[in-house]
Motif scaffolding. Structure first.
Motif: not given
Length: 540
Positions: A247-257
């Motif tokens: 779940l966390w990994f799936a949202g990585i590309r949509l958010k800033s570091t």
């Protein structure tokens, strides 16, 4: 299957096809009737009429406002009544008898019973038993049945909400809800005497929250909090931690570091908070953290780490017996998932896996299946079916989700009713059979014996401590549960004598002699009664 499987030799059914157990008690005429019903509903005209009625029901439930809240209330009451009236009485499933003995004993001695495998589950049931025993004189099995039925209501509401979130088409909502309600794992909500009802309802909530998170409607900390709470109720929920990481990994590309790091910190806190507070709470009420060494998890009861010297050894890791057990476990708890996937295979549907929620379900089912395929069922594959029921739930949700996403409305109507009918036949037969277990199964354990023995032992313990009032209370409970328990009448007479209640003591001594005039303690009891009468004459 309905007609012919039960005709096979019981040896074959017991060893290879035990998931068909629910069919065994259905008479031949009943099997013909159910088989005919499955055929009749496949006719298009009848199929459409049934779907029209089901669509109206789901449409009504899917409305808004005060009227819908009333409908949900009535639905919850009806569901509870169904769960309670058909509550399981087949105590050969799971470890029911041991739970009754341990929890009865520990609640009366220590105020609660806990193990770190399922610490909050035991604690909640301890409180429920303690409260209900004082108010209504209920036993442990009824306390478990109440909690199980309440969890069933929660699970039902979560399932309805889940499928309403997935599709606006009433036929597909109906199909999804029907598949989930017809899986064998719903047996856990029919007054089931084991420790999985609460954690399963929490896992269903976790799956719903995960979907809302992937739709960017919730922060990932919420499903993390739900899963961590589930782990506190039963450690098997920990096998879903990889899906939380997804779940966390799936949202990585949509958010800033920076946001990703912040999310990871919040998720970590959401996981640590319930588990940490659980250890702190139970430490302060007297449960040592070292007790974790007595858990199944600490013992690492993986099949590949055990050999035949282990008392609960069932089969080797790579054996046909093990493979058969894994298949049967999935079939008995998650038949709708297997059937929906089979239908998609028959129709040669090309399924894309770009859907993030689908990926989440695949990760979840994968790790749950690893658990089911590697963990040793100490009680045997059939008796320990409930330990692996969550895997069947995973298959059901995965198969149902694929089914409604890849088939059109007509295809869902054509196949959905047949799948639901077959699944309801299996699960319904199992639920009804287990609710009538006292009449149908000679091997059914009577929890009355467990309750009676627990109070016998408690009475003896308090008598040795010269706490005669407490001992009297437990001996009275023992004879109330089993009026033919002669030795408890003798012990009750003795504790009443020590309390100075002469008439009551003699009355219970006489009940013992009525039941056991030539029993082992008969001569001693007669001697005690003579001494009591002699003492009374001397006083006079």
């Amino acid at each position: 299957m309905l007609l012919f499987i039960p005709l096979l030799p019981r040896e074959i059914l017991t060893s290879c096809l035990w998931f068909t157990t629910p069919f065994w008690d259905i008479p031949l005429w009943g099997r013909f009737l159910l088989g005919g019903l499955c055929c009749v509903i496949s006719f298009q005209s009848i199929n459409l009429q049934i779907w029209s009625l089901l669509d109206k029901i789901v449409s009504f439930l899917s409305g808004h406002g005060a009227k819908t809240k009333t409908v949900y209330g009535v639905t919850a009451i009806t569901a509870f009544a169904t769960f309670w009236l058909l509550r399981c009485r087949n105590y050969t499933l799971g470890d029911s008898v041991s739970i009754v003995q341990y929890l009865t004993w520990d609640v009366h001695v220590n105020n609660f019973y806990v193990t770190y495998d399922e610490i909050w589950t035991h604690f909640v049931h301890s409180l429920a038993y303690k409260f209900l025993h004082v108010l209504f004189d209920w036993s442990v099995d009824k306390a478990y049945a109440l909690v199980s039925s309440l969890c069933g209501i929660a699970a039902l509401m979560i399932i309805i909400r889940f499928w309403r979130n997935n599709t606006r088409e009433f036929s597909k909502q109906t199909a999804g809800i029907s598949f989930c309600l017809s899986m064998g794992a719903t047996q856990l909500f029919f007054g089931y005497l084991e420790n999985y009802s609460i954690v399963v309802s929490i896992i269903l909530l976790y799956i719903l929250l995960a979907q809302l998170t992937l739709e960017n409607r919730l922060h990932p900390a919420w499903p993390a909090l739900a899963l961590s709470t589930g782990i506190c109720f039963h450690v098997l929920a920990g096998w879903l931690l990889p899906s939380l990481l997804y779940l966390w990994f799936a949202g990585i590309r949509l958010k800033s570091t920076r946001q990703n790091i912040k999310d990871l910190i919040l998720i970590t806190l959401a996981i640590v908070a319930p588990i940490g507070s659980t250890f702190i709470f139970f430490f302060f009420i007297g449960v040592s953290p070292t007790e974790i060494k007595n858990t199944h998890l600490w013992a690492l009861k993986f099949i590949f780490l055990l050999d035949e010297s282990y008392g609960g050894f069932q089969y080797k890791m790579f054996s046909l017996s093990h493979l058969g057990a894994v298949i049967n476990q999935v079939m008995i708890s998650g038949l709708p998932g297997v059937l929906t996937i089979f239908v998609l295979f028959l129709k040669r549907k090309r399924i894309g896996i770009e859907d993030k929620f689908l990926q989440f379900l695949i990760v979840s089912v994968f790790f749950l299946q690893i658990f089911a395929a590697t963990w040793n069922p100490d009680l045997g594959a059939y008796k320990d079916w409930d330990l692996f029921a969550v895997t069947g739930i995973g298959y059901t949700i995965l198969g149902s989700y694929l089914f409604i996403k890849n088939l059109n409305n007509d295809e869902v109507r054509r196949w959905g009713l047949v799948i639901a009918a077959i699944s309801f036949t299996l699960s319904g037969s199992w639920v009804v059979g287990n609710s009538l277990a006292a009449d149908l199964h000679d091997i059914t354990y009577d929890t009355t014996i467990s309750h009676n023995k627990s109070h016998q032992h408690l009475g003896g313990m308090f008598a040795e401590q010269q706490k005669y009032r407490e001992a009297t209370r437990h001996y009275k409970e023992a004879v109330r549960i089993d009026p033919k328990d002669s030795i408890s009448y003798a012990n009750l007479g003795q504790t009443l004598r020590m309390e100075g209640k002469r008439n009551e003591a003699i009355e219970n001594f006489q009940k013992y002699l009525t039941l056991e005039p030539e029993g082992e303690a008969a001569e001693l009891v007669r001697q005690i009664m003579e001494n009591m009468q002699k003492e009374e004459r001397e006083k006079t």
